[in-house]
Design an enzyme around this catalytic site. Structure first.
Site, PDB file in Angstrom:
ATOM      1  N   HIS A   1      -2.600  15.617 -26.335  1.00 16.50           N
ATOM      2  CA  HIS A   1      -2.578  14.238 -25.854  1.00 16.50           C
ATOM      3  C   HIS A   1      -3.830  13.453 -26.208  1.00 16.50           C
ATOM      4  O   HIS A   1      -3.772  12.236 -26.330  1.00 16.50           O
ATOM      5  CB  HIS A   1      -2.344  14.200 -24.341  1.00 16.50           C
ATOM      6  CG  HIS A   1      -0.913  14.438 -23.959  1.00 16.50           C
ATOM      7  ND1 HIS A   1      -0.233  15.590 -24.277  1.00 16.50           N
ATOM      8  CD2 HIS A   1      -0.018  13.654 -23.296  1.00 16.50           C
ATOM      9  CE1 HIS A   1       1.005  15.517 -23.819  1.00 16.50           C
ATOM     10  NE2 HIS A   1       1.172  14.350 -23.218  1.00 16.50           N
TER      11      HIS A   1
ATOM     12  N   ASN B   1      -2.264  18.260 -20.941  1.00 15.01           N
ATOM     13  CA  ASN B   1      -2.630  17.259 -21.939  1.00 15.01           C
ATOM     14  C   ASN B   1      -2.805  17.839 -23.333  1.00 15.01           C
ATOM     15  O   ASN B   1      -3.364  17.179 -24.213  1.00 15.01           O
ATOM     16  CB  ASN B   1      -3.916  16.533 -21.507  1.00 15.01           C
ATOM     17  CG  ASN B   1      -3.627  15.505 -20.442  1.00 15.01           C
ATOM     18  OD1 ASN B   1      -2.758  14.671 -20.603  1.00 15.01           O
ATOM     19  ND2 ASN B   1      -4.337  15.586 -19.335  1.00 15.01           N
TER      20      ASN B   1
ATOM     21  N   LYS C   1       2.069  11.065 -11.672  1.00 20.33           N
ATOM     22  CA  LYS C   1       1.211  10.126 -12.393  1.00 20.33           C
ATOM     23  C   LYS C   1       1.996   8.848 -12.651  1.00 20.33           C
ATOM     24  O   LYS C   1       3.082   8.873 -13.230  1.00 20.33           O
ATOM     25  CB  LYS C   1       0.793  10.720 -13.734  1.00 20.33           C
ATOM     26  CG  LYS C   1      -0.318  11.723 -13.631  1.00 20.33           C
ATOM     27  CD  LYS C   1      -0.846  12.022 -15.020  1.00 20.33           C
ATOM     28  CE  LYS C   1      -1.943  13.049 -14.987  1.00 20.33           C
ATOM     29  NZ  LYS C   1      -2.443  13.331 -16.343  1.00 20.33           N
TER      30      LYS C   1
ATOM     31  N   GLU D   1       7.313  17.632 -25.762  1.00 26.62           N
ATOM     32  CA  GLU D   1       6.779  18.059 -24.464  1.00 26.62           C
ATOM     33  C   GLU D   1       7.360  19.417 -24.054  1.00 26.62           C
ATOM     34  O   GLU D   1       6.683  20.227 -23.420  1.00 26.62           O
ATOM     35  CB  GLU D   1       7.078  17.005 -23.385  1.00 26.62           C
ATOM     36  CG  GLU D   1       6.441  15.637 -23.641  1.00 26.62           C
ATOM     37  CD  GLU D   1       4.934  15.586 -23.352  1.00 26.62           C
ATOM     38  OE1 GLU D   1       4.384  16.520 -22.745  1.00 26.62           O
ATOM     39  OE2 GLU D   1       4.304  14.575 -23.750  1.00 26.62           O
TER      40      GLU D   1
ATOM     41  N   LYS E   1       5.824  22.616 -15.211  1.00 30.67           N
ATOM     42  CA  LYS E   1       5.027  21.460 -14.805  1.00 30.67           C
ATOM     43  C   LYS E   1       4.846  21.431 -13.289  1.00 30.67           C
ATOM     44  O   LYS E   1       3.742  21.164 -12.790  1.00 30.67           O
ATOM     45  CB  LYS E   1       5.659  20.151 -15.287  1.00 30.67           C
ATOM     46  CG  LYS E   1       4.832  18.942 -14.856  1.00 30.67           C
ATOM     47  CD  LYS E   1       4.882  17.791 -15.794  1.00 30.67           C
ATOM     48  CE  LYS E   1       3.855  16.742 -15.348  1.00 30.67           C
ATOM     49  NZ  LYS E   1       3.902  15.531 -16.143  1.00 30.67           N
TER      50      LYS E   1
ATOM     51  N   ARG F   1       0.811  -1.239   0.000  1.00 26.80           N
ATOM     52  CA  ARG F   1       0.000   0.000   0.000  1.00 26.80           C
ATOM     53  C   ARG F   1       0.832   1.271   0.000  1.00 26.80           C
ATOM     54  O   ARG F   1       0.384   2.317   0.461  1.00 26.80           O
ATOM     55  CB  ARG F   1      -0.981   0.018   1.173  1.00 26.80           C
ATOM     56  CG  ARG F   1      -1.961  -1.149   1.141  1.00 26.80           C
ATOM     57  CD  ARG F   1      -3.177  -0.925   2.030  1.00 26.80           C
ATOM     58  NE  ARG F   1      -3.953  -2.149   2.085  1.00 26.80           N
ATOM     59  CZ  ARG F   1      -3.804  -3.065   3.042  1.00 26.80           C
ATOM     60  NH1 ARG F   1      -2.951  -2.879   4.017  1.00 26.80           N
ATOM     61  NH2 ARG F   1      -4.542  -4.154   3.020  1.00 26.80           N
TER      62      ARG F   1
ATOM     63  N   HIS G   1       5.610   8.273 -27.963  1.00 26.69           N
ATOM     64  CA  HIS G   1       4.620   9.132 -27.322  1.00 26.69           C
ATOM     65  C   HIS G   1       4.793  10.592 -27.773  1.00 26.69           C
ATOM     66  O   HIS G   1       3.828  11.260 -28.154  1.00 26.69           O
ATOM     67  CB  HIS G   1       4.762   9.014 -25.805  1.00 26.69           C
ATOM     68  CG  HIS G   1       3.890   9.963 -25.037  1.00 26.69           C
ATOM     69  ND1 HIS G   1       2.515   9.864 -25.022  1.00 26.69           N
ATOM     70  CD2 HIS G   1       4.194  11.051 -24.291  1.00 26.69           C
ATOM     71  CE1 HIS G   1       2.014  10.845 -24.281  1.00 26.69           C
ATOM     72  NE2 HIS G   1       3.015  11.580 -23.829  1.00 26.69           N
TER      73      HIS G   1
ATOM     74  N   HIS H   1      -2.939  10.248 -27.901  1.00 26.69           N
ATOM     75  CA  HIS H   1      -3.253   8.933 -27.339  1.00 26.69           C
ATOM     76  C   HIS H   1      -4.036   8.085 -28.332  1.00 26.69           C
ATOM     77  O   HIS H   1      -3.854   6.879 -28.417  1.00 26.69           O
ATOM     78  CB  HIS H   1      -4.047   9.073 -26.034  1.00 26.69           C
ATOM     79  CG  HIS H   1      -3.220   9.517 -24.870  1.00 26.69           C
ATOM     80  ND1 HIS H   1      -3.780   9.961 -23.697  1.00 26.69           N
ATOM     81  CD2 HIS H   1      -1.879   9.565 -24.698  1.00 26.69           C
ATOM     82  CE1 HIS H   1      -2.816  10.293 -22.857  1.00 26.69           C
ATOM     83  NE2 HIS H   1      -1.657  10.060 -23.430  1.00 26.69           N
TER      84      HIS H   1
ATOM     85  N   ARG I   1      -4.517  21.293 -14.273  1.00 29.19           N
ATOM     86  CA  ARG I   1      -3.548  20.289 -14.703  1.00 29.19           C
ATOM     87  C   ARG I   1      -3.898  19.661 -16.047  1.00 29.19           C
ATOM     88  O   ARG I   1      -3.031  19.177 -16.769  1.00 29.19           O
ATOM     89  CB  ARG I   1      -3.429  19.195 -13.629  1.00 29.19           C
ATOM     90  CG  ARG I   1      -2.355  18.205 -13.965  1.00 29.19           C
ATOM     91  CD  ARG I   1      -1.931  17.427 -12.759  1.00 29.19           C
ATOM     92  NE  ARG I   1      -1.019  16.368 -13.147  1.00 29.19           N
ATOM     93  CZ  ARG I   1      -0.397  15.590 -12.297  1.00 29.19           C
ATOM     94  NH1 ARG I   1      -0.592  15.747 -11.012  1.00 29.19           N
ATOM     95  NH2 ARG I   1       0.415  14.656 -12.715  1.00 29.19           N
TER      96      ARG I   1
ATOM     97  N   GLU J   1      -5.421  16.448 -10.868  1.00 33.03           N
ATOM     98  CA  GLU J   1      -6.042  16.729 -12.165  1.00 33.03           C
ATOM     99  C   GLU J   1      -7.535  16.979 -12.089  1.00 33.03           C
ATOM    100  O   GLU J   1      -8.327  16.359 -12.786  1.00 33.03           O
ATOM    101  CB  GLU J   1      -5.747  15.576 -13.138  1.00 33.03           C
ATOM    102  CG  GLU J   1      -5.959  15.994 -14.578  1.00 33.03           C
ATOM    103  CD  GLU J   1      -5.316  15.036 -15.556  1.00 33.03           C
ATOM    104  OE1 GLU J   1      -5.047  13.893 -15.191  1.00 33.03           O
ATOM    105  OE2 GLU J   1      -5.082  15.456 -16.694  1.00 33.03           O
TER     106      GLU J   1
END
Lengths: 370, 370
Positions: free
Chosen positions: B255, B252, B150, B192, B234, B128, B272, B259, B248, B244
């Protein structure tokens, strides 16, 4: 944590965790009543996850309690502790992705602790975290795993090794579901109820000594009271220590021994509560060897565990080394030091990491085997 | 977020997230210097996870930079976006359990974004949650995935669908590692870098227009400056919005389109950053159709993306329906509404969920294909 009476037999607590606070509602007839679920849905998309035992008993009733206009999917997994694996959690993720569910979806866990732990973990990691609601249907999950945000799965090398802290939006405990609970599982649930008395509340412990037979006869009022007090103690401790840095470790009384038994026997052969029952007695005996508990204290603990229908012995095949090897994997340990929860007095548990190894080995050697 | 000069070429930022705040150190020679890693180890147990490409280049140097007296294990995974699966994260968990590592262990991610995302997710869920340190070795991971917490893996039905928010204890960016980076990956990283200029900083965008050739020649000073400014932007955005919920989402830009391209082509076939490069141009073109960007603005964006060595076209096989179906799975969407990041001006991005469907379809239909 506050308690209030909502209607005749309904009780509600609040687990206080700042932004992540949530209510626990306890009482009969919750399942079919949409007032309890509707306020906690994040959006229109709902996935109900349950198991093959619970589905025929309560899935239809839960469905009736969902408000109209939702997009509801259902997933029925096999039953049992042996299913608490990453593979089964993956099936939940597959179902969510097949349905095209987004971050505003809500997962509902209908079942015992295994379903709750898996669905909570699935919710924690789906798109990095979505809402979930616990609807625990066993006594064990009602008083233990549904409160506190611990989620996860087992690994062949250890119990609950993979998981996350993730809080539900709400916990709905319908006491009617206990009517179909097998007696052996009721006893397993009572192990955790007894634990709350042993670690934190001598008064509750005395109440339990008087009421255990009534509880085993499924008296509704006694069960509601036992569940409420158990959840209140757990909620109090979790609010003090959400991620188990300190006091929360006390909730693991009997668990270091118990997890070793479960891991050794293969998950699901001993019920979790049964292993904890035997484990609590081992902790009490060790506390006695440390000079903390009297003979009479240990005898009281043994009698209560016995009256709850729980084992007083460890598995015959487990020698000292088997116990020690498995106990060393426990998450509470710091580096190579073995950390145990022991009883300073009945109703007062302590984290202890200075047990002389010889004393522990002597206990493990002499504790009765079945 | 604050910036300070530590020594000649060293830069340090702090990502401000309360208890979870952490430093980013940027500069040459970090890997072999234990001053940067030692303060962030949670205990004596350390697992270094890297891949088959990075291991022969930098694993020995990292090992030299670890203080003495640790219990260090190493795990080398295959390279590539196609390995970013739950199965490979499971191998990390297996390694931790085989080593008997407890909750005070530390994971070190040595590699690009794939290694960082997987190791971060493994750390988030092992018992955990345990400590981890990011040592990103590609430009993309240095300016993007190593900052922000992330973590996660791909699913056959969508990118990054399973994961968690989990912050590293520190991010150590050794600029020396860029010496071995293939040019195609450098370009992917620049996508990026350009993104930060487009969404938040017109001055940085103008600096990039002048410096792109210098960056592609691996000029150390220019790279350090570009990495620092990218991480600072960032870090600033992440500090405002850790999970997010709002601003935030601007990160993206490009993206949602990107994606879709990656998912359609199979992860790893387009890098990517390449997919994001084409995706940013699609977002710029759509912003123009909304009347937000001028022809000249789109031309500037296109020229910068081209000079960075990134694609200006989408895959030939992707028709409008293929794009829309995959874009609907995007995590930013609320219920069935398509949410896009578009450019109000160069240097000023907005979350937009009211793009007329016809306008989007027209863009998808007319955008050049390769």
């Amino acid at each position: 944590m506050s308690t209030s009476e909502c209607q005749d037999a309904m009780r509600s607590l609040q687990v206080s965790l700042g932004e992540r606070s949530y209510p626990i509602h306890i009482g009969p007839g919750l399942l079919g009543d949409s007032r309890w679920i509707a306020p906690h849905l994040a959006g229109r998309q709902v996935l109900v996850v349950t198991n093959e035992t619970v589905a025929p008993l309560y899935l239809a009733r839960l469905r009736e309690g969902l408000p109209e206009g939702l997009e509801v999917r259902e997933l029925v997994l096999p039953d049992g502790e042996a299913t608490k694996t990453l593979e089964h959690v993956s099936r939940i993720w597959d179902a969510l992705l097949e349905a095209g569910f987004n971050r505003r979806c809500t997962l509902i866990a209908l079942g015992g602790g295994v379903i709750g732990d898996m669905v909570g973990f699935a919710a924690a990691c789906y798109q990095r975290g979505v809402a979930f609601i616990q609807v625990p249907t066993t006594l064990l999950s009602q008083v233990d795993s549904s409160v506190g945000g611990k989620t996860g799965v087992n690994h062949p090398r250890g119990k609950n090794m993979i998981g996350a802290f993730w809080q539900p939006r709400a916990v709905l405990i319908d006491t009617d579901t206990l009517a179909t609970l097998p007696p052996r599982e009721l006893s397993a649930g009572l192990a955790e109820v007894i634990k709350y008395g042993l670690i934190r509340d001598a008064g509750f412990l005395a109440w339990l000594e008087a009421e255990i037979p009534t509880l085993r006869e499924l008296d509704a009022a006694a069960l509601t009271q036992a569940i409420e007090r158990s959840c209140a103690i757990k909620a109090e401790i979790v609010a003090e220590d959400e991620t188990e840095q300190g006091v929360r470790a006390l909730l693991n009384l009997g668990h270091t021994f118990g997890h070793a038994i479960e891991a050794h026997q293969g998950y699901g052969n001993w019920l979790h509560g049964e292993a904890v029952g035997a484990g609590m007695l081992m902790a009490a005996e060790l506390s006695h060897r440390l000079g903390w508990l009297s003979d009479a204290d240990v005898a009281r603990a043994r009698r209560l565990i016995e009256e709850a229908g729980l084992p007083l012995t460890a598995p015959g095949e487990m020698d000292v080394k088997a116990f020690l090897d498995l106990m060393r994997l426990d998450k509470k340990n710091i580096d190579s030091r073995l950390r145990l929860i022991l009883l300073r007095r009945l109703g007062d548990a302590r984290v202890h990491d200075e047990t002389p190894p010889a004393l522990l080995e002597e206990l493990l050697d002499t504790f009765p085997r079945c």
